[in-house]
Every structure is written in structure tokens, then in C-alpha cells.
Design an enzyme around this catalytic site. Sequence first.
Site, mmCIF file in Angstrom:
data_model
loop_
_atom_site.group_PDB
_atom_site.id
_atom_site.type_symbol
_atom_site.label_atom_id
_atom_site.label_comp_id
_atom_site.label_asym_id
_atom_site.label_seq_id
_atom_site.Cartn_x
_atom_site.Cartn_y
_atom_site.Cartn_z
ATOM 1 N N LYS A 35 5.839 76.061 60.854
ATOM 2 C CA LYS A 35 4.878 74.964 60.693
ATOM 3 C C LYS A 35 4.878 74.024 61.903
ATOM 4 C CE LYS A 35 5.914 72.220 57.314
ATOM 5 N NZ LYS A 35 6.151 71.658 55.996
ATOM 6 N N GLU A 165 26.395 62.233 51.374
ATOM 7 C CA GLU A 165 26.321 62.058 52.829
ATOM 8 C C GLU A 165 25.374 60.913 53.185
ATOM 9 O OE1 GLU A 165 25.654 65.965 54.648
ATOM 10 O OE2 GLU A 165 27.835 66.181 54.749
HETATM 11 P P1 NAD Z 1 22.718 69.468 44.697
HETATM 12 O O1 NAD Z 1 22.025 70.289 43.674
HETATM 13 O O2 NAD Z 1 23.923 70.012 45.346
HETATM 14 O O3 NAD Z 1 23.101 68.031 44.074
HETATM 15 C C1 NAD Z 1 22.195 67.296 43.272
HETATM 16 C C2 NAD Z 1 22.959 66.316 42.395
HETATM 17 O O4 NAD Z 1 22.004 65.584 41.623
HETATM 18 C C3 NAD Z 1 23.906 67.006 41.408
HETATM 19 O O5 NAD Z 1 25.166 66.376 41.464
HETATM 20 C C4 NAD Z 1 23.232 66.817 40.060
HETATM 21 O O6 NAD Z 1 24.145 66.662 38.997
HETATM 22 C C5 NAD Z 1 22.456 65.523 40.282
HETATM 23 N N1 NAD Z 1 21.301 65.418 39.370
HETATM 24 C C6 NAD Z 1 20.408 66.392 39.049
HETATM 25 N N2 NAD Z 1 19.501 65.912 38.158
HETATM 26 C C7 NAD Z 1 19.832 64.626 37.932
HETATM 27 C C8 NAD Z 1 19.286 63.587 37.117
HETATM 28 N N3 NAD Z 1 18.210 63.774 36.359
HETATM 29 N N4 NAD Z 1 19.891 62.382 37.138
HETATM 30 C C9 NAD Z 1 20.969 62.144 37.909
HETATM 31 N N5 NAD Z 1 21.530 63.080 38.687
HETATM 32 C C10 NAD Z 1 20.964 64.307 38.710
HETATM 33 O O7 NAD Z 1 21.566 69.102 45.776
HETATM 34 P P2 NAD Z 1 21.700 68.533 47.263
HETATM 35 O O8 NAD Z 1 22.795 67.537 47.365
HETATM 36 O O9 NAD Z 1 20.335 68.118 47.646
HETATM 37 O O10 NAD Z 1 22.093 69.795 48.118
HETATM 38 C C11 NAD Z 1 21.202 70.917 48.168
HETATM 39 C C12 NAD Z 1 21.940 72.132 48.746
HETATM 40 O O11 NAD Z 1 22.275 71.879 50.102
HETATM 41 C C13 NAD Z 1 23.230 72.402 47.996
HETATM 42 O O12 NAD Z 1 23.429 73.782 47.933
HETATM 43 C C14 NAD Z 1 24.269 71.757 48.875
HETATM 44 O O13 NAD Z 1 25.524 72.390 48.758
HETATM 45 C C15 NAD Z 1 23.673 71.943 50.263
HETATM 46 N N6 NAD Z 1 24.125 70.851 51.157
HETATM 47 C C16 NAD Z 1 25.350 71.025 51.750
HETATM 48 C C17 NAD Z 1 25.832 70.015 52.586
HETATM 49 C C18 NAD Z 1 27.190 70.185 53.217
HETATM 50 O O14 NAD Z 1 27.757 71.288 53.136
HETATM 51 N N7 NAD Z 1 27.740 69.161 53.834
HETATM 52 C C19 NAD Z 1 25.083 68.844 52.817
HETATM 53 C C20 NAD Z 1 23.838 68.716 52.176
HETATM 54 C C21 NAD Z 1 23.373 69.728 51.340
#
Ligand code: NAD
Length: 392
Positions: A35, A165
Site C-alpha cells: 500500500k 509497551e
Molecule cells: P493481545 O491480544 O496480545 O492483547 C490484548 C489484551 O487486551 C489482552 O490482554 C486481552 O485480555 C485484553 N482485552 C481484550 N478484550 C478486552 C476487553 N473487552 N476489555 C479489556 N481488555 C480486553 O494484543 P496486542 O497487545 O495488540 O498484541 C498483538 C500481537 O502482537 C500479539 O500476538 C502480541 O504478542 C504481539 N506483540 C508482541 C510484542 C512484543 O513481543 N514485544 C509487542 C507488541 C505486540
Amino acid sequence: MVKTIAVLGGGYAGLRVVKCLTHKKVDARIILINKNKYHYESTQLHEVAVGNKEPSDISFDIRAALPDSVDLIVDAVTSIDRENHRVMLQESDPVEYDYLVNALGFESESFGIKGVAEHSLSFNDIDSALAVRAHIERTLARYATSHDQNDLHILVCGAGFTGIELLGELIERIPEWTRQYSLPEGGITVDCIEAGKKILPMLPENLSSWAVKYLTDHGIKIHSGTPITEVRAGSVLSNDTEFPGNIIIWTTGVQGSHVICDSGYSQKRNRVVVENDLRVKDHPDEFLIGDVAAVPDPDSGRFYPTTAQIAVAQADCAASNLAALLDGRPTSDFHFSSVGTVCSLGPGSGVAAIDELGHWKFKGHKVGLLKRIVNDRSVLELAHVKEMLASR
Ligand code: NAD
């Protein structure tokens, strides 16, 4: 006749596939469709969202990083005509392919919760990260005339890696904003609202509790076991409890690109279950990798999580399997062994468990350095040294 491989998406996975295919010198025409003309480090978007980094710090020009032999089309994929092997684009003519690698990445997930789209902001690319930053800064600046305490209240929805983060970056940025907008000391407050009972359950207990203590010691209030049921203008609801705040940032998880459902795949949250060699059942010319793929882990019987590290490993596997198909050899199954998990808490701190057994555990300032090395390494793996140096 030379075959055409169309790679969709210039994120971690898509760029890596192109790089591996060109290293392998496959006898095929490679077309990368993305994109934007730039690649951005999606694992660093939260830093742009609070203004600790500029877009140029986390992005580089894709054309400059590609060999001349690879064709680049800068356009948005609208859908895939899978029966006729054609990729439909927003502006340009359809692109025909013999093999497809779909690496179109992620979008924010609202889980259908009322008010999310209207009253909160999420970030999944540079533009949306800049929109979050603009909204925060506009709201804080407005306090000078509104004197509305809610203009100083930030609500972070979800405490996954992205949410945590982001909180770390906010700790770093808040003193800056306090000075910039002449706000009362301690005036800006941050509440994080999380459905799960435990924060960062995927990390060893001592690291997750250290991270929570670090955040709370810096004034962040974390409300675990608090599922969000509705977002309103100026507040977030968890059943009967209301959290007021005019800056609402949504980080409750991701789904795959909407192009998946627009292309008729059998999918769940825009993720398609793939075979062990990353191809789609009954479509042996299609590979799906990264956030659009649900990849079975034969050891656990579950699906691998969607992380940048795993997406890059899938890209290596898809490229090897494409080379095998072009040579008439059998494909291999995807296997992954993690090098570990790093969760930053702002530029100077974080927690890290190196290897899945958590043999090496780091916390504090060393992790800031570790994350920089990991980020530099991922840019290095995707591009050339010159892009890495130019982007630092
Ligand atoms: P995630 O799914 O890992 O976390 C989302 C969080 O929101 C969860 O703890 C969940 O319980 C919470 N949640 C969901 N619905 C909710 C609600 N209605 N009310 C309150 N809380 C709610 O998503 P993410 O943090 O966006 O990460 C996405 C992906 O990217 C994941 O696989 C993650 O491991 C990866 N990631 C990794 C890193 C790293 O390795 N440092 C950094 C950023 C993202």
C-alpha cells in the site's frame, strides 16, 4: 514459461519472503505489492503514537531495499480473485500470478464492543499512530481553556504487549507534555483497563510482576479483571463501573487484514487456517503467513501466536517451499523455536525472557538496549546496512 510470484504486503513477513527468494535466485518473476512505498516497523508504532519517535525513525523506502530484479507495485490490494489467480488493486490493473504469498498483516480488533470505532483510537500503521499522537496533544492543549480534568486523563484499553509497551512510552513522554502545555505537576493520569486477571501471563511470574510494579511505581493505575463492555464519548465502561477520560486508546488485540474476508476465504477474525507447509488447503499455489494465517503448532496442538518473530520465520519457510515447488521438490513443514520475548517499558527499561524456558531473564535498563539490538537486527535482516544506518 517463467512463473510469477505475487507477494502481498511489505511488512516483516512480505519483505523477508522477497529477500529469501532473491537470495535463492529462484527462476521466477517476483512482484511485491504494498500500500505504501515505505516499510515501517510495526513493533515500534507505539513509540510514534506518543511522539517518542518520528515516522522516519521506524521506516525506510522499500524500493531502495529491493534488488532491481523485483517489481514493486505501490497500491492497495482490495481482494484476491482466487479462482482466476488475480490480485485486484485499488488504482492499478489486476496482477496475475502463478504463486501467491499473502502477508497482508493486521488490523485492530474491536470484538464488536459498542462505541469502540466512534470514541477510541487504535494504531496499526504510521497514519493511525500519528492520529493518536495528534489527538493526545490536541486534548492536552485544550485543557488550558477547558479546565476539564478529563482532558488530562488517558485510558489505555487492554494490557497485552501493545498496551504495556505503550504505557512504558507514556511514562517517558508525560513529563515532556507537562512542560510543553504548562500543566500541573502530576496532572496527567493514566488508567489501563484489562479484562484478564493476570498481566503479561506469557512471561515468567517474576518478570510480569516486575513490569507491573515498574508501571504502578510510575503512577499508572492498572485495573485487571475488568472487561470493557462499552466505550462512550469521554469514558469507558466495564459493566457498571465508569472510567472517565477524553483520551481513549484501544489496544485489545488484532485481527488479520479485511482483504481476507473480502476474498472469500474461510476465516475467523480474518485469519485462515493453513496446512503445516503454510499453504491453503485446496489452493496449493497460495501461501499465507504472518497475521493473516493461523498456523498449527504440531507440538502444542494449538496455533502459533502472531508475532513479528514468528512471521519472519514463516517467511523463511514459505520462500524455501516456493523454491522447492519451482524445482519440483516436496515442501517442508513449518517449525519454530523462539529466541525469546522482549517487552519494552519505554526507551530505557523493559523485561525479557530469552528462550522459551525463560533461562535468561532480564529486567530494567539492559532491556532497553536489548530491544534496540533486536529492532536493529530485524531492520538489518530485511534491508541493507545503509537503510539501517539511515533510519537510526
Ligand atoms: P493481545 O491480544 O496480545 O492483547 C490484548 C489484551 O487486551 C489482552 O490482554 C486481552 O485480555 C485484553 N482485552 C481484550 N478484550 C478486552 C476487553 N473487552 N476489555 C479489556 N481488555 C480486553 O494484543 P496486542 O497487545 O495488540 O498484541 C498483538 C500481537 O502482537 C500479539 O500476538 C502480541 O504478542 C504481539 N506483540 C508482541 C510484542 C512484543 O513481543 N514485544 C509487542 C507488541 C505486540
